[in-house]
Motif scaffolding. Structure first.
Motif, PDB file in Angstrom:
ATOM      1  N   TYR A 155      -1.114  11.566   1.312  1.00 14.22           N
ATOM      2  CA  TYR A 155       0.281  11.259   0.982  1.00 14.22           C
ATOM      3  C   TYR A 155       1.296  11.929   1.910  1.00 14.22           C
ATOM      4  O   TYR A 155       2.148  11.258   2.488  1.00 14.22           O
ATOM      5  CB  TYR A 155       0.586  11.642  -0.483  1.00 14.22           C
TER       6      TYR A 155
ATOM      7  N   HIS B 164      -5.121   2.400   7.221  1.00  8.81           N
ATOM      8  CA  HIS B 164      -4.677   1.281   8.044  1.00  8.81           C
ATOM      9  C   HIS B 164      -5.877   0.858   8.880  1.00  8.81           C
ATOM     10  O   HIS B 164      -6.594   1.702   9.406  1.00  8.81           O
ATOM     11  CB  HIS B 164      -3.547   1.688   8.975  1.00  8.81           C
TER      12      HIS B 164
ATOM     13  N   LEU C 209       1.066   4.222  -2.823  1.00  9.37           N
ATOM     14  CA  LEU C 209       0.838   5.625  -2.460  1.00  9.37           C
ATOM     15  C   LEU C 209       1.974   6.516  -2.943  1.00  9.37           C
ATOM     16  O   LEU C 209       1.737   7.632  -3.409  1.00  9.37           O
ATOM     17  CB  LEU C 209       0.673   5.756  -0.947  1.00  9.37           C
TER      18      LEU C 209
ATOM     19  N   ILE D 253      -4.070   6.570   2.138  1.00 13.37           N
ATOM     20  CA  ILE D 253      -3.748   5.250   2.664  1.00 13.37           C
ATOM     21  C   ILE D 253      -4.575   5.022   3.930  1.00 13.37           C
ATOM     22  O   ILE D 253      -4.760   5.940   4.727  1.00 13.37           O
ATOM     23  CB  ILE D 253      -2.238   5.095   2.932  1.00 13.37           C
TER      24      ILE D 253
ATOM     25  N   ALA E 236      -3.754  -2.855   5.156  1.00 20.97           N
ATOM     26  CA  ALA E 236      -3.666  -1.496   4.616  1.00 20.97           C
ATOM     27  C   ALA E 236      -4.230  -1.519   3.208  1.00 20.97           C
ATOM     28  O   ALA E 236      -4.028  -2.477   2.468  1.00 20.97           O
ATOM     29  CB  ALA E 236      -2.219  -1.023   4.604  1.00 20.97           C
ATOM     30  N   TRP E 237      -4.952  -0.459   2.854  1.00 15.31           N
ATOM     31  CA  TRP E 237      -5.509  -0.319   1.515  1.00 15.31           C
ATOM     32  C   TRP E 237      -5.555   1.160   1.182  1.00 15.31           C
ATOM     33  O   TRP E 237      -5.197   1.999   1.994  1.00 15.31           O
ATOM     34  CB  TRP E 237      -6.890  -0.985   1.419  1.00 15.31           C
ATOM     35  N   LEU E 238      -5.972   1.481  -0.027  1.00 18.06           N
ATOM     36  CA  LEU E 238      -6.002   2.873  -0.478  1.00 18.06           C
ATOM     37  C   LEU E 238      -7.403   3.231  -0.947  1.00 18.06           C
ATOM     38  O   LEU E 238      -8.120   2.377  -1.468  1.00 18.06           O
ATOM     39  CB  LEU E 238      -4.985   3.072  -1.604  1.00 18.06           C
TER      40      LEU E 238
ATOM     41  N   ALA F   4       0.833  -1.208   0.000  1.00 11.83           N
ATOM     42  CA  ALA F   4       0.000   0.000   0.000  1.00 11.83           C
ATOM     43  C   ALA F   4       0.867   1.258   0.000  1.00 11.83           C
ATOM     44  O   ALA F   4       0.601   2.214  -0.726  1.00 11.83           O
ATOM     45  CB  ALA F   4      -0.945   0.001   1.195  1.00 11.83           C
ATOM     46  N   ALA F   5       1.933   1.260   0.792  1.00 10.91           N
ATOM     47  CA  ALA F   5       2.829   2.420   0.848  1.00 10.91           C
ATOM     48  C   ALA F   5       3.523   2.640  -0.495  1.00 10.91           C
ATOM     49  O   ALA F   5       3.641   3.778  -0.959  1.00 10.91           O
ATOM     50  CB  ALA F   5       3.867   2.242   1.954  1.00 10.91           C
TER      51      ALA F   5
END
Length: 122
Positions: A103, A50, A40, A48, A67-69, A36-37
């Motif tokens: 971000y 958590h 991003l 992002i 974690a997802w976006l 995910a990071a």
């Protein structure tokens, strides 16, 4: 301000942080935070998230950190390489949000904490 200038300022602000170019090392044991990071960093208009989801596969029957976006009602689960609507993702995975960041604050947190997450609420 260039990326080099931003990194220089962040290094001065957080002198103990570990970093390598634009990524932070080492990753923790939950790979969803790493993927995910990385997404991003290349797609800065996403947020992002958590949180926790219902596990699948070897984690079936457990609630696990994930974690997802998110962006404009869409979710990208980078670890599972899936785009879904926000409603579909939350329903299918039983998602519970713990932390949500754009971000810039997420990037600062990666440098400050020296990891991709999970991080506590700030």
């Amino acid at each position: 301000m260039s990326t080099k200038e931003v990194l220089r300022k962040l290094k001065a602000k957080y002198p103990g942080a570990k970093h390598h170019k634009r990524t932070i090392v080492p990753p923790r044991k939950w790979p969803a935070f790493v993927t995910a990071a990385h997404f991003l960093m290349r797609n800065r208009t996403w947020k992002i998230i958590h949180g926790y989801v219902n596990g699948v596969g070897e984690f079936s029957g457990q609630v696990v950190p994930h974690a997802w976006l998110e962006k404009q009602g869409m979710v990208y689960d980078a670890h599972n390489e899936m785009f879904l609507t926000k409603a579909e993702f939350y329903r299918a995975r039983g998602a519970m949000v713990d932390l949500e960041m754009a971000y810039k604050p997420a990037h600062e947190m990666m440098i400050m904490k020296g990891s991709y997450g999970p991080w506590e609420k700030v």
